[in-house]
Design a protein around this motif. Structure first.
Motif, PDB file in Angstrom:
ATOM      1  N   CYS B  74       0.672  -1.333   0.150  1.00 23.00           N
ATOM      2  CA  CYS B  74       0.038   0.062   0.002  1.00 23.00           C
ATOM      3  C   CYS B  74       0.684   1.163   0.032  1.00 23.00           C
ATOM      4  O   CYS B  74       1.833   1.343   0.713  1.00 23.00           O
ATOM      5  CB  CYS B  74      -0.737  -0.092   1.147  1.00 23.00           C
ATOM      6  SG  CYS B  74      -1.901  -1.365   1.468  1.00 23.00           S
ATOM      7  N   ARG B  75       0.353   2.282  -0.722  1.00 20.78           N
ATOM      8  CA  ARG B  75       1.179   3.636  -0.464  1.00 20.78           C
ATOM      9  C   ARG B  75       0.159   4.611  -0.405  1.00 20.78           C
ATOM     10  O   ARG B  75      -1.245   4.423  -0.825  1.00 20.78           O
ATOM     11  CB  ARG B  75       2.164   3.916  -1.572  1.00 20.78           C
ATOM     12  CG  ARG B  75       1.593   3.933  -3.062  1.00 20.78           C
ATOM     13  CD  ARG B  75       2.510   4.226  -4.160  1.00 20.78           C
ATOM     14  NE  ARG B  75       1.763   4.374  -5.442  1.00 20.78           N
ATOM     15  CZ  ARG B  75       1.097   5.397  -5.838  1.00 20.78           C
ATOM     16  NH1 ARG B  75       0.913   6.313  -5.031  1.00 20.78           N
ATOM     17  NH2 ARG B  75       0.498   5.541  -7.006  1.00 20.78           N
ATOM     18  N   LEU B  76       0.270   5.678   0.303  1.00 19.25           N
ATOM     19  CA  LEU B  76      -0.448   6.871   0.549  1.00 19.25           C
ATOM     20  C   LEU B  76      -0.674   7.521  -0.773  1.00 19.25           C
ATOM     21  O   LEU B  76       0.264   7.778  -1.683  1.00 19.25           O
ATOM     22  CB  LEU B  76       0.164   7.884   1.619  1.00 19.25           C
ATOM     23  CG  LEU B  76      -0.430   8.403   2.562  1.00 19.25           C
ATOM     24  CD1 LEU B  76       0.455   8.393   3.933  1.00 19.25           C
ATOM     25  CD2 LEU B  76      -1.032   9.405   2.405  1.00 19.25           C
ATOM     26  N   ASN B  77      -1.993   7.960  -0.923  1.00 21.23           N
ATOM     27  CA  ASN B  77      -2.381   8.994  -2.180  1.00 21.23           C
ATOM     28  C   ASN B  77      -3.017  10.191  -1.348  1.00 21.23           C
ATOM     29  O   ASN B  77      -3.815  10.275  -0.853  1.00 21.23           O
ATOM     30  CB  ASN B  77      -3.193   8.268  -2.903  1.00 21.23           C
ATOM     31  CG  ASN B  77      -3.446   9.387  -4.049  1.00 21.23           C
ATOM     32  OD1 ASN B  77      -2.740   9.994  -4.787  1.00 21.23           O
ATOM     33  ND2 ASN B  77      -4.927   9.508  -4.418  1.00 21.23           N
ATOM     34  N   PRO B  78      -1.896  11.559  -1.477  1.00 23.56           N
ATOM     35  CA  PRO B  78      -2.421  12.513  -0.606  1.00 23.56           C
ATOM     36  C   PRO B  78      -3.599  13.255  -1.324  1.00 23.56           C
ATOM     37  O   PRO B  78      -4.040  14.118  -0.516  1.00 23.56           O
ATOM     38  CB  PRO B  78      -1.314  13.158  -0.525  1.00 23.56           C
ATOM     39  CG  PRO B  78      -0.292  12.992  -1.567  1.00 23.56           C
ATOM     40  CD  PRO B  78      -0.775  11.596  -2.130  1.00 23.56           C
ATOM     41  N   ALA B  79      -3.866  13.133  -2.535  1.00 19.29           N
ATOM     42  CA  ALA B  79      -4.779  13.912  -3.070  1.00 19.29           C
ATOM     43  C   ALA B  79      -6.299  14.219  -2.448  1.00 19.29           C
ATOM     44  O   ALA B  79      -6.525  15.481  -2.230  1.00 19.29           O
ATOM     45  CB  ALA B  79      -5.005  13.790  -4.653  1.00 19.29           C
ATOM     46  N   PRO B  80      -6.893  13.382  -1.861  1.00 16.28           N
ATOM     47  CA  PRO B  80      -8.135  13.756  -1.232  1.00 16.28           C
ATOM     48  C   PRO B  80      -7.774  14.546   0.117  1.00 16.28           C
ATOM     49  O   PRO B  80      -8.696  15.257   0.467  1.00 16.28           O
ATOM     50  CB  PRO B  80      -8.633  12.141  -0.911  1.00 16.28           C
ATOM     51  CG  PRO B  80      -7.995  11.193  -1.972  1.00 16.28           C
ATOM     52  CD  PRO B  80      -6.525  11.844  -2.024  1.00 16.28           C
ATOM     53  N   MET B  81      -6.563  14.148   0.790  1.00 16.64           N
ATOM     54  CA  MET B  81      -6.558  14.977   2.014  1.00 16.64           C
ATOM     55  C   MET B  81      -6.053  16.371   1.541  1.00 16.64           C
ATOM     56  O   MET B  81      -6.663  17.284   2.354  1.00 16.64           O
ATOM     57  CB  MET B  81      -5.196  14.657   2.680  1.00 16.64           C
ATOM     58  CG  MET B  81      -5.466  13.197   3.285  1.00 16.64           C
ATOM     59  SD  MET B  81      -4.008  12.814   4.468  1.00 16.64           S
ATOM     60  CE  MET B  81      -3.533  11.199   4.081  1.00 16.64           C
TER      61      MET B  81
END
Lengths: 139, 139
Positions: B74-81
């Motif tokens: 898994c990796r983090l996808n920051p766009a929604p944050m």
């Protein structure tokens, strides 16, 4: 690990996870001190439904209700939003770094110069900004 | 009224409204590309429970899962944050203005001068900072 009063953050994020509740906050931003009936008017849902949404916002500390006679007025309390934003700010570097890298790419040539005899210039990305090099460079 | 893809914001805020999911994001921030079993290890809940949390994070676009052989990383996808933070930033002036007012209060005298004959100086708040006025002023 980031830790900002977990239960409070749970309530804040859960309260913000509904478009009607976010719209109620937006209306209170525009009309501070609006009464419950004024707040409910533009929404195509029943007054009891709006009251429930206001309960959720109030439980999360996002609004404060004040009763004057028979009128209940509401005002926004931004403190929980500030905490939510502080939590999110921990991840801000992800998108600011992305922007920094994009800016750096646009500002300077990030690509290795091709061999002088190269004929594959067409595979290089389009440059957004001209550099100070003269027109004689081999592209 | 603020409007940033309401359904996406619903999912983002709902996903962030759980301490385990926020902790999973914090772990992915520290260990990008961690496998599901690595992620699950420190949590006192079952692997299927963690998988469900990861589903919620994935549905909200907050993480991206990649399968390599039998391992899912898994990796983090920051766009929604970033979108959530942009929504909250609309209200940022509430707390920055509060800070500005506090700073202004500490920087300068916010209180009306008392009548020259006043003897109630003891009720006035302590001043944090001296002004440039001379010592002859009537306080």
């Amino acid at each position: 690990m980031v830790n900002y009063q977990p239960a409070a953050l749970d309530r804040t994020f859960a309260a913000l996870a509904d478009p009607t509740r976010r719209a109620l906050l937006a209306r209170l931003d525009e009309e501070p001190g609006a009464s419950v009936s004024e707040l409910a008017r533009p929404f195509p849902v029943s007054l009891p439904a709006i009251m429930k949404h206001l309960d959720v916002l109030s439980d999360a500390g996002l609004i404060v209700r004040t009763k004057t006679g028979r009128t209940v007025s509401c005002r926004l309390n931004p403190a929980p939003m500030e905490q939510a934003m502080n939590w999110l700010a921990h991840y801000e570097r992800y998108w600011t770094e992305q922007l920094d890298r994009l800016a750096a790419f646009l500002e300077q040539d990030q690509w290795p110069a091709p061999p002088a005899s190269s004929s594959s210039a067409s595979s290089r990305p389009r440059r957004k900004k001209s550099t100070k090099r003269g027109p004689s460079r081999s592209r």
